[in-house]
Scaffold this active site. Structure first.
Site, PDB file in Angstrom:
ATOM      1  N   ARG A   1      -2.450  -6.234  -8.100  1.00 38.64           N
ATOM      2  CA  ARG A   1      -1.363  -7.222  -7.971  1.00 38.64           C
ATOM      3  C   ARG A   1      -1.454  -8.318  -9.036  1.00 38.64           C
ATOM      4  NH1 ARG A   1      -2.869  -8.303  -1.910  1.00 38.64           N
ATOM      5  NH2 ARG A   1      -4.820  -8.111  -3.048  1.00 38.64           N
TER       6      ARG A   1
ATOM      7  N   SER B   1      -2.876  -7.664   3.330  1.00 38.42           N
ATOM      8  CA  SER B   1      -3.143  -7.422   4.751  1.00 38.42           C
ATOM      9  C   SER B   1      -3.447  -8.734   5.462  1.00 38.42           C
ATOM     10  CB  SER B   1      -4.315  -6.466   4.908  1.00 38.42           C
ATOM     11  OG  SER B   1      -4.019  -5.223   4.341  1.00 38.42           O
TER      12      SER B   1
ATOM     13  N   HIS C   1       0.840  -1.209   0.000  1.00 35.59           N
ATOM     14  CA  HIS C   1       0.000   0.000   0.000  1.00 35.59           C
ATOM     15  C   HIS C   1       0.874   1.259   0.000  1.00 35.59           C
ATOM     16  CE1 HIS C   1      -3.054  -2.652   2.319  1.00 35.59           C
ATOM     17  NE2 HIS C   1      -3.556  -2.463   1.115  1.00 35.59           N
TER      18      HIS C   1
ATOM     19  N   LYS D   1     -15.999  -7.388   4.325  1.00 43.64           N
ATOM     20  CA  LYS D   1     -14.907  -7.700   5.260  1.00 43.64           C
ATOM     21  C   LYS D   1     -15.242  -7.260   6.674  1.00 43.64           C
ATOM     22  CE  LYS D   1     -11.168  -7.241   1.825  1.00 43.64           C
ATOM     23  NZ  LYS D   1     -10.046  -6.385   1.383  1.00 43.64           N
TER      24      LYS D   1
END
Ligand code: PNS
Length: 166
Positions: free
Chosen positions: A91, A129, A18, A42
């Site tokens: 990514r 994360s 990030h 989430k």
């Protein structure tokens, strides 16, 4: 006119991946707002306040970056700030599918801002994360995944508290 970009995400917690995207966005725009946002799919481990605090601690003193949190629709925030871009890091193709859909929805909700995708550096391709949370909760070393200023705080929170509960 000042060109403002919003860099939204869960940041639960912020990683070196990030930070790389934020730093590169700061070089492209006059001002970048890192926005801790709500992802309804989430359940974050860190509170929004904690996540904002971690990002602030982790940013290497870049003058044109601010960190905020917002519970509502990203498109509404972007409109309110008169931002011209939403910056996201990509990514892999698995990221792309979801990000592509969000970009189209955000354009429908607020067509004045462009979504800009920055490709992650190859060394950060595996980083997430959730990987950080996993390693930290088992007491593993996360110093090569998150900024060193916050590695201790994350481990303290995810591992030491868990050990104390046993
Ligand atoms: O880091 P994440 O979890 O991939 O980020 C996703 C996030 C938080 C940017 C996204 O869920 C979001 O924009 N949330 C704000 C609410 C919103 O605008 N939802 C509609 C997006 S299509």
């Amino acid at each position: 006119m000042e060109r403002i970009a919003v860099c939204p995400g869960s940041f639960d917690p912020v990683t070196l991946g990030h930070i790389d995207i934020i730093t590169r966005a700061a070089a492209l725009f006059d001002r970048v707002i890192v926005l801790v946002s709500k992802n309804v799919d989430k359940h974050p481990v860190f509170t929004a306040e904690e996540r904002v605090g971690l990002i602030k601690k982790a940013l290497p003193g870049i003058k044109n970056v601010a960190v905020e949190s917002f519970d509502g629709l990203l498109a509404d925030y972007v409109r309110e700030k008169k931002a011209c871009a939403i910056v996201k890091g990509i990514r892999a193709m698995t990221d792309f599918e979801n990000e592509f859909q969000m970009a189209l929805v955000n354009r429908k909700l607020y067509g004045e801002a462009e979504t800009v995708f920055l490709v992650a550096r190859s060394e950060n391709m595996y980083l997430s994360s959730s990987v950080v949370r996993q390693i930290a909760s088992f007491g593993g070393d996360i110093e090569s995944f998150v900024p060193k200023e916050i590695a201790g705080i994350i481990t303290e929170r995810l591992y030491k508290n868990q050990e104390a509960e046993k």
